[in-house]
Design an enzyme around this catalytic site. Structure first.
Site, PDB file in Angstrom:
ATOM      1  N   GLU A 304      23.749  -6.721  26.532  1.00 42.95           N
ATOM      2  CA  GLU A 304      22.778  -7.792  26.367  1.00 42.95           C
ATOM      3  C   GLU A 304      23.365  -8.893  25.482  1.00 42.95           C
ATOM      4  O   GLU A 304      23.936  -8.584  24.453  1.00 42.95           O
ATOM      5  CB  GLU A 304      21.477  -7.283  25.724  1.00 42.95           C
ATOM      6  CG  GLU A 304      20.361  -8.307  25.873  1.00 42.95           C
ATOM      7  CD  GLU A 304      19.035  -7.872  25.232  1.00 42.95           C
ATOM      8  OE1 GLU A 304      19.064  -7.020  24.338  1.00 42.95           O
ATOM      9  OE2 GLU A 304      18.013  -8.418  25.636  1.00 42.95           O
ATOM     10  N   GLY A 472      21.741  -4.353  15.318  1.00 47.05           N
ATOM     11  CA  GLY A 472      21.104  -3.225  14.662  1.00 47.05           C
ATOM     12  C   GLY A 472      21.029  -2.054  15.618  1.00 47.05           C
ATOM     13  O   GLY A 472      21.330  -0.919  15.279  1.00 47.05           O
ATOM     14  N   ALA A 473      20.646  -2.363  16.862  1.00 49.00           N
ATOM     15  CA  ALA A 473      20.523  -1.344  17.900  1.00 49.00           C
ATOM     16  C   ALA A 473      20.325  -2.039  19.237  1.00 49.00           C
ATOM     17  O   ALA A 473      20.047  -3.232  19.280  1.00 49.00           O
ATOM     18  CB  ALA A 473      19.335  -0.439  17.604  1.00 49.00           C
ATOM     19  N   MET A 474      20.495  -1.273  20.323  1.00 49.25           N
ATOM     20  CA  MET A 474      20.322  -1.847  21.649  1.00 49.25           C
ATOM     21  C   MET A 474      19.606  -0.854  22.544  1.00 49.25           C
ATOM     22  O   MET A 474      19.984   0.317  22.630  1.00 49.25           O
ATOM     23  CB  MET A 474      21.695  -2.234  22.224  1.00 49.25           C
ATOM     24  CG  MET A 474      21.673  -2.690  23.664  1.00 49.25           C
ATOM     25  SD  MET A 474      20.735  -4.230  23.875  1.00 49.25           S
ATOM     26  CE  MET A 474      20.134  -4.007  25.556  1.00 49.25           C
ATOM     27  N   ASN A 476      19.395   0.009  25.649  1.00 49.81           N
ATOM     28  CA  ASN A 476      19.838   0.462  26.977  1.00 49.81           C
ATOM     29  C   ASN A 476      18.943   1.591  27.466  1.00 49.81           C
ATOM     30  O   ASN A 476      18.668   2.531  26.729  1.00 49.81           O
ATOM     31  CB  ASN A 476      21.265   0.999  26.904  1.00 49.81           C
ATOM     32  CG  ASN A 476      22.176   0.088  26.147  1.00 49.81           C
ATOM     33  OD1 ASN A 476      22.331  -1.060  26.495  1.00 49.81           O
ATOM     34  ND2 ASN A 476      22.756   0.595  25.060  1.00 49.81           N
ATOM     35  N   HIS A 507      11.240   0.212  17.403  1.00 48.87           N
ATOM     36  CA  HIS A 507      11.490  -1.030  18.145  1.00 48.87           C
ATOM     37  C   HIS A 507      12.171  -0.723  19.485  1.00 48.87           C
ATOM     38  O   HIS A 507      11.723  -1.169  20.538  1.00 48.87           O
ATOM     39  CB  HIS A 507      12.369  -1.931  17.278  1.00 48.87           C
ATOM     40  CG  HIS A 507      12.740  -3.230  17.901  1.00 48.87           C
ATOM     41  ND1 HIS A 507      12.157  -4.421  17.538  1.00 48.87           N
ATOM     42  CD2 HIS A 507      13.625  -3.537  18.882  1.00 48.87           C
ATOM     43  CE1 HIS A 507      12.663  -5.398  18.270  1.00 48.87           C
ATOM     44  NE2 HIS A 507      13.573  -4.890  19.089  1.00 48.87           N
ATOM     45  N   GLU A 508      13.223   0.074  19.423  1.00 48.84           N
ATOM     46  CA  GLU A 508      13.994   0.326  20.648  1.00 48.84           C
ATOM     47  C   GLU A 508      13.215   1.176  21.645  1.00 48.84           C
ATOM     48  O   GLU A 508      13.323   0.973  22.851  1.00 48.84           O
ATOM     49  CB  GLU A 508      15.334   0.997  20.312  1.00 48.84           C
ATOM     50  CG  GLU A 508      16.206   0.229  19.317  1.00 48.84           C
ATOM     51  CD  GLU A 508      16.447  -1.217  19.696  1.00 48.84           C
ATOM     52  OE1 GLU A 508      16.454  -1.527  20.899  1.00 48.84           O
ATOM     53  OE2 GLU A 508      16.608  -2.046  18.780  1.00 48.84           O
ATOM     54  N   HIS A 511      10.842  -0.861  23.658  1.00 45.36           N
ATOM     55  CA  HIS A 511      11.536  -1.577  24.737  1.00 45.36           C
ATOM     56  C   HIS A 511      11.633  -0.756  26.022  1.00 45.36           C
ATOM     57  O   HIS A 511      11.780  -1.319  27.100  1.00 45.36           O
ATOM     58  CB  HIS A 511      12.975  -1.882  24.315  1.00 45.36           C
ATOM     59  CG  HIS A 511      13.138  -3.168  23.578  1.00 45.36           C
ATOM     60  ND1 HIS A 511      12.599  -4.352  24.009  1.00 45.36           N
ATOM     61  CD2 HIS A 511      13.824  -3.458  22.449  1.00 45.36           C
ATOM     62  CE1 HIS A 511      12.938  -5.309  23.160  1.00 45.36           C
ATOM     63  NE2 HIS A 511      13.672  -4.797  22.202  1.00 45.36           N
ATOM     64  N   GLU A 530      11.217  -9.094  22.941  1.00 40.98           N
ATOM     65  CA  GLU A 530      11.503  -8.901  21.517  1.00 40.98           C
ATOM     66  C   GLU A 530      10.285  -9.063  20.616  1.00 40.98           C
ATOM     67  O   GLU A 530      10.123  -8.337  19.641  1.00 40.98           O
ATOM     68  CB  GLU A 530      12.623  -9.845  21.073  1.00 40.98           C
ATOM     69  CG  GLU A 530      13.947  -9.608  21.812  1.00 40.98           C
ATOM     70  CD  GLU A 530      14.455  -8.181  21.684  1.00 40.98           C
ATOM     71  OE1 GLU A 530      13.915  -7.409  20.884  1.00 40.98           O
ATOM     72  OE2 GLU A 530      15.410  -7.831  22.410  1.00 40.98           O
TER      73      GLU A 530
HETATM   74 ZN   LIG Z   1      14.733  -5.630  20.622  1.00 47.54          ZN
END
Ligand SMILES: [Zn+2]
Length: 1067
Positions: A304, A472-474, A476, A507-508, A511, A530
């Site tokens: 991303e 921070g993080a993703m 996927n 948060h992740e 998503h 987001e």
């Molecule tokens: Zn995010």
């Protein structure tokens, strides 16, 4: 993605500037037909890709990629648009000039015999054409353009631009966004990474469907050496094809002599080789030292927003969802991970193993694909039919327990909240699982208990800590990647450290529904991903882990979002973006924190219980697996309202324009008048725009001010509005608990009444309301509405304040002013500010303990108070910190400093040369990642300039200090007086190397620019910053963060100039 590398609120205020779309002519996303139809002059008929009639608006648009699927019912619009496109095109092609540096493609097109259906459609077209021709005849051609009618001498329209491919042939596409005549259906990817030579080869088999007749396939690909390309149409035999490449836009294309026809299916197979990336995106290499000091290498992905194209050729836009089947080869001592569970492993002749993963059962955007080759170890847990696993390097396996437990609880919460179970579940899985179950039942019933899990292919949710990771993080899908600091904590870590990990996981995981299952059509609506994930991160933590006390952080985050959005360089939540840099820049505080703030405001103002949740569920179910825009969300929330509350009407005023309102209150008798205007900080004092917001203003008063039932609502849609209030009411506090995204000015009398109430009893307002008053008065001072004296007046109540959020907000604001004065070398004022802070907060500072503290809120309060106290050299503070550091060093790693005190202890220690060296060596050996980061911040807070320069260089080099930490080093250095000018020199000298690691526009670059410039306040500094960034041209001059930096310096200068005498008088 969570771009912020920690939960600290100073990360929340990332810079942002308005980019004028200087590439408008060349790379139109939405272009007016009459003006730009010449962009496609060489095709006799425009592809529907290029022309879409948008029925909802009266404008005629040409789109590089339409927002809408062109389904059957849209064929009419499409067809008329096609014909319109032709008529516009033919008319304007007469104006072509020959001066273009680009050559144009010759028109290949042939007619085929029309079918009966086509005839009917054609008749319809003709009717439309006839009527449109009449309209066009009577209207000037410029009627539909953005710019309106031009003066007669400004005739030459924009030239068509067909770039030249690397092989010299014309590249058949001229826009950044891909055509939508071809859709990917499924990818079959085989990747062979070579971790020793840092290269990989790949084979991508892309199944596609033809949506509209076209004679080209255009997709993304970055820096591949394509060794073989073949194409297969329907049942025909595969044949080799030539691939054209246009590198500046990272696009490749295959041209055909005859049209591919709508409805056909085809397959493009590409074999390629490439280097593993040395930055933090694409398919990149990373390494770490194991416990024996041996270097271990691994490869991971971060796609991303625009980097999937660096790992495999693809249609790299969120709209092009498809299925993925992935195979990766590895050495036997390595493991691989991808989005889906592993299906099988086979031995390859060269001694390698190949893992094949299940094909995704759901369509997925390319930016969510992920794979990892490493030697990690893991812990797992089964949560409502999903296997949750946490992976880390083997040495840190014991730090994964908290993440596993937290992720499991949050997954369960989201399953219930969204009423959709974790969505990476495939239809095929059920069938497979069922078959598997019956086989077992039939033949091996005794196995059922222990093997059921492995037989039922469960959806996976893997959380992986990557040693080198910039964001921070993703999120996927099914393979969420983290920094080690945002996933790993030890058993003895403080609850404040756990709060960071829990909120990033929350948060992740949010998503996985919001973003992964339902995805924004294009990056202009990134906030849908987001803003929502950010809001859910706070909301879920408040519900699932109330002991983590996330409320204070969310409040602070909302204040920082207001800071940024007050600038002229801010942007609307939903903003048109075209260039890669503009896409990168969407990952900012507006998309995340303002997005979350307005969702909170909305949820707090909805009339019906559970309306927000019901609307979200409706939205997720309606658009499951699809792409959406902002309106779709508002419509879903409106549809579920039984009282017909029009959410779209209210919310579009918050997403379609930048900034937020200032609400001014005035009382006359029993009448209260509220007036709204744009709260716009500009250095030119031209604060008036005509923007209006639909504001759900909330208020409480002295008769009832604490409980939620006290809250009353008044909707202010117009410039001003009035309501009645008994004259006996002494004071009024608007924006109850600061859930609204606006600032309030109470006028002299209103402020005085509130101050009077607070000085008698601080508990007449909630702590959020007190923090909100403090934030508002400082903001109004920056706007020039209140004097510095009024700030000090309000802060007179602070002697009785003990709650975290008001104290931390007041200290943050005072520290900011102190730093500005410090950098201006106003030594006298700095000394008086110190006295002021110690006088007002000293007794609270003295009350803080240095032992373990359980309450998160108290930890937050204590760390801010003690860090301020020690930075002001408050005597007992520095002594305590030094003593604690000494004990820590002498204990040889057996003693632990409480997590919330580590920062202040390491910062104090780093001020002595000897302890700085000790700290550096400890940094090299530390295993707790959050502790390690605090050591680094301590090291960077030194005032020894040789150490500062060493740290900056080491961060850029990346061996002793990972390059991912460089933004943190720079921001810490810039807070101190000794290093901030060194840091400015450093980024000027090393700009090109910096943007190699951190792409132009990325959050890391935004953060670096903000850190080095936000404390400048003189004309000379402004000139320097302006000079440097404008010299960068395409290497960064267009960034919003540059605009924001310039604006901030001007505002700093104005504030200091206007307030120096007041400060001298009142401090
Ligand atoms: Zn995010």
């Amino acid at each position: 993605m969570d771009p912020f590398d920690s939960n600290s609120t100073d990360q929340a205020n990332l810079p942002r500037n308005m980019i004028e779309n200087s590439m408008f002519e060349e790379e139109p996303d939405v272009v007016d037909l009459a003006r730009d139809s010449t962009a496609f002059p060489t095709f006799p008929a425009l592809d529907p890709d290029e022309v879409v009639y948008e029925p909802r608006s009266s404008r005629l648009l040409v789109r590089g990629l339409g927002e809408n699927d062109m389904d059957e019912d849209e064929e009419d619009y499409e067809s008329s648009a096609r014909l319109l496109g032709m008529s516009f095109m033919n008319r304007s092609s007469a104006h072509r000039s020959n001066s273009s540096p680009y050559t144009r493609q010759a028109p290949p097109r042939s007619c085929s015999r029309p079918s009966a259906r086509t005839m009917v459609v054609c008749v319809l077209f003709l009717v439309i054409v006839a009527s449109m021709t009449m309209v066009l005849y009577f209207l000037p051609g410029c009627t539909f353009t953005k710019t309106g009618c031009r003066k007669p001498n400004q005739t030459a329209p924009i030239e068509p631009v067909y770039p030249v491919s690397t092989n010299g042939e014309l590249f058949p596409w001229a826009q950044l966004r891909l055509p939508q005549s071809i859709r990917p259906v499924g990818y079959d990817l085989t990747l062979n990474p070579d971790l020793e030579n840092m290269t990989f080869t790949g084979r991508a088999v892309i199944n596609m469907s033809v949506r509209h007749d076209t004679n080209r396939i255009v997709l993304h690909s970055a820096n591949f050496n394509i060794t073989k390309a073949s194409f297969k149409l329907g049942d025909e035999k595969a044949r080799d094809v030539t691939v054209l490449e246009y590198k500046p836009r990272q696009q490749i294309a295959v041209k055909f002599s005859e049209d591919l026809k709508a409805g056909q299916f085809c397959v493009l197979t590409l074999e390629y080789s490439a280097n593993l990336s040395h930055t933090y995106d694409g398919f990149y290499n990373s390494s770490y030292s194991d416990k024996n000091g041996k270097k271990r290498v691994l490869a991971a992905t971060q796609f991303e927003p625009l980097s999937a194209r660096k790992a495999f050729p693809c249609f790299d836009e969120p709209f092009f969802k498809a299925t993925f089947l992935i195979r990766i080869s590895r050495k036997p001592n390595y493991m691989t991970l991808s989005n889906m569970p592993k299906a099988k492993t086979t031995s390859l002749p060269n001694g390698l193993m190949q893992d094949e993963f299940e094909k995704t059962g759901v369509n997925m955007s390319t930016y969510l694909v992920a794979f990892i080759v490493a030697d990690f170890s893991s812990t797992s847990k089964n949560v409502s039919e999903t296997v949750v696993s946490v992976y880390s390097v083997p040495e840190k396996k014991e730090h994964t327990d908290y993440a596993l437990d937290t992720a499991s609880k949050l997954l369960e919460f989201y399953n219930n909240f969204f009423e959709i179970n974790y969505p990476l579940k495939k239809l095929g899985e059920y069938t497979q699982a069922l078959a598997c179950y019956f086989i077992l039942l039939q033949f091996f019933p005794f196995l059922l208990s222990s093997h059921t899990l492995s037989c039922f292919v469960s959806p996976l949710s893997d959380l992986v800590a990557i040693p080198d990771f910039l964001a921070g993080a993703m999120e996927n899908w099914g393979l969420i990647t983290f920094r080690e600091t945002t996933l790993l904590v030890g058993k003895q870590s403080s609850s404040l450290e756990k709060q960071v990990v829990a909120s990033v996981i929350a948060h992740e995981l949010a998503h996985q529904w919001f973003g992964n299952l339902v995805t924004m059509r294009w990056w202009n609506d990134l906030w849908l991903n987001e803003g929502f994930a950010t809001y859910m991160q706070y909301m879920s933590l408040q519900t699932v882990f109330p002991e983590l006390d996330i409320g204070n952080l969310f409040l602070a985050v909302r204040f920082r979002a207001l800071d940024k959005d007050a600038l002229n360089s801010s942007h609307a939540v939903s903003t048109e973006v075209n260039t890669p840099e503009q896409v990168e820049e969407m990952f900012d505080s507006v998309s995340y924190e303002k997005g979350a703030s307005i969702l909170l405001m909305l949820n707090a103002s909805l009339l019906e219980e559970q309306q927000f949740r019901k609307g979200i569920i409706q939205y997720l179910k309606q658009f499951s697996g699809l792409n959406t825009g902002t309106d779709d969300l508002w419509n879903s929330l409106t549809q579920v309202s039984t009282q017909h509350q029009n959410v779209s009407e209210m919310m579009s005023s918050w997403t379609s324009q930048k900034g937020f309102p200032l609400v001014t209150v005035s009382r006359k008798g029993d009448e209260v008048t509220l007036t709204q205007e744009h709260f716009l900080l500009t250095s030119e004092n031209a604060t008036h725009t005509s923007s209006l917001w639909n504001i759900p203003v909330t208020y409480v008063n002295d008769s009832c001010s604490l409980a939620p039932e006290c809250r009353q609502v008044f909707t202010l849609k117009t410039k001003s509005g009035t309501f009645k209030l008994p004259e006996s009411v002494k004071w009024l506090k608007l924006n109850y608990r600061n859930t609204g995204f606006y600032i309030v000015d109470y006028g002299d009398e209103g402020w005085a009444a509130l101050l009077d109430a607070l000085s008698h009893n601080v508990s007449v307002l909630t702590h959020e309301d007190r923090a909100s008053l403090i934030y508002n008065v400082f903001a109004l001072s920056r706007l020039g509405r209140v004097s510095f004296h009024q700030i000090l007046n309000l802060l007179n109540y602070i002697f009785n304040e003990t709650e975290t959020s008001p104290v931390t907000e007041a200290l943050l604001q005072l520290n900011n002013i102190n730093q500005l004065l410090d950098k201006r070398q106003e030594h006298g004022l700095v000394a008086r500010m110190k006295t002021y802070i110690l006088h007002h907060f000293g007794s609270l500072m003295d009350k803080q303990t240095w032992e373990e503290e359980k309450s998160v809120s108290k930890q937050e309060l204590r760390s801010v108070l003690l860090e301020t106290a020690c930075s002001l050299n408050k005597e007992n503070c520095s002594q305590q910190a030094k003593a604690l550091f000494k004990q820590y060093v002498e204990s040889n790693g057996t003693m632990r400093i409480p997590g919330d005190l580590q920062q202040v202890v390491f910062t104090v220690a780093a001020q002595s040369a000897e302890d700085w060296s000790t700290l550096l060596s400890m940094y090299g050996h530390a295993t707790y990642d959050s502790e390690k980061r605090k050591m680094l911040r301590g090291l960077a807070s030194t005032q020894d300039t040789r150490h500062i320069v060493w740290l900056l260089k080491a961060g850029l080099k990346g061996d002793l200090i990972q390059t991912q930490e460089l933004p943190l080093v720079i921001s810490t250095v810039c807070k101190g007086f000794a290093g901030y000018l060194f840091a400015w020199d450093f980024i000027q000298e090393n700009w090109d190397r910096l943007i190699e690691k951190f792409p132009v526009g990325s959050f890391a670059i935004q953060s670096i620019i903000k850190s080095v410039t936000s404390q400048f306040s003189t004309q000379a500094q402004l000139n320097q910053v302006q000079g440097f960034f404008s010299s960068l041209k395409e290497r960064g001059s267009q960034m919003r963060s540059v605009q924001e930096a310039l604006e901030t310096i001007k505002l700093n200068k104005r504030w200091v100039d206007n307030n120096l005498s007041a400060l001298q008088k009142w401090l």
